[in-house]
Design a protein around this motif. Sequence first.
Motif, short mmCIF file in Angstrom:
data_model
loop_
_atom_site.label_atom_id
_atom_site.label_comp_id
_atom_site.label_asym_id
_atom_site.label_seq_id
_atom_site.Cartn_x
_atom_site.Cartn_y
_atom_site.Cartn_z
N PHE A 132 3.43 -2.70 1.68
CA PHE A 132 4.29 -1.62 1.22
C PHE A 132 3.73 -0.98 -0.05
O PHE A 132 3.57 0.24 -0.13
N GLN A 133 3.44 -1.79 -1.03
CA GLN A 133 2.90 -1.25 -2.29
C GLN A 133 1.53 -0.61 -2.09
O GLN A 133 1.20 0.38 -2.73
N ARG A 134 0.74 -1.15 -1.19
CA ARG A 134 -0.62 -0.64 -0.96
C ARG A 134 -0.62 0.80 -0.45
O ARG A 134 -1.48 1.58 -0.81
N GLY A 135 0.35 1.19 0.36
CA GLY A 135 0.39 2.54 0.90
C GLY A 135 1.38 3.47 0.22
O GLY A 135 1.43 4.66 0.53
N LEU A 136 2.17 2.94 -0.71
CA LEU A 136 3.22 3.73 -1.34
C LEU A 136 2.68 4.95 -2.09
O LEU A 136 3.24 6.04 -1.99
N ALA A 137 1.59 4.81 -2.83
CA ALA A 137 1.04 5.93 -3.59
C ALA A 137 0.60 7.06 -2.65
O ALA A 137 0.80 8.24 -2.96
N ASP A 138 0.04 6.71 -1.51
CA ASP A 138 -0.36 7.73 -0.53
C ASP A 138 0.86 8.48 -0.02
O ASP A 138 0.83 9.71 0.15
N PHE A 139 1.94 7.76 0.25
CA PHE A 139 3.18 8.39 0.72
C PHE A 139 3.74 9.32 -0.35
O PHE A 139 4.14 10.45 -0.07
N GLU A 140 3.77 8.85 -1.60
CA GLU A 140 4.30 9.66 -2.70
C GLU A 140 3.46 10.92 -2.90
O GLU A 140 4.01 12.01 -3.13
N THR A 141 2.14 10.79 -2.80
CA THR A 141 1.26 11.95 -2.94
C THR A 141 1.50 12.94 -1.80
O THR A 141 1.52 14.16 -2.02
#
Length: 191
Positions: free
Chosen positions: A169-178
Amino acid sequence: MLPAARALVLALLVASLGACAPWTRVDPATRHEARANDYTVELPLGWVRQTAGVNDIFLTRDGPALNYIAVSRQPHTRKLTYTKRETRPDLLPHELAELIVAEWKSAEATANLELIASTPLMLDGRPAVRVHARYKNERGLPIERLIVVRVDERGRLSFLYEAPAIVYFQRGLADFETMLASVRFVPAARP
């Protein structure tokens, strides 16, 4: 059949199967997605995109069982799957959040849902809601789900990110937020 003709038929068959590939990698040339008269969004680099499906956009980085992003536009008349309720263009963000949570809790797979946060936000300057929840799947693995949804005259538009709470979850969260930060709505055409 002549050997040359057989080879040609085989080559055409192999070439046509390549065109039916269900996944394509998102690269700088393919990351910009535009939905006609609706919105544009920048897809995260390095993820792969499903080329056919029920969602407007379906992406994964490590495989759908480990993480995915789904973008979907549905009309208000299409009832929610489990609660059979409809949305309206005038729903307030907190009302929309209540519908989302009720829908998720009505599904057998997510009946043990725990709400982490529900907050209103602006998506390209327009009201939306962000709902973050956690549930355990049938094997007891904690899964985190984050959805950003808005309603307008066209229906409901949702951006959903889901992954196991441990690592993914944390690993892909920044991509989702961007990706969310890149959303731009296309102004409605005037008659």
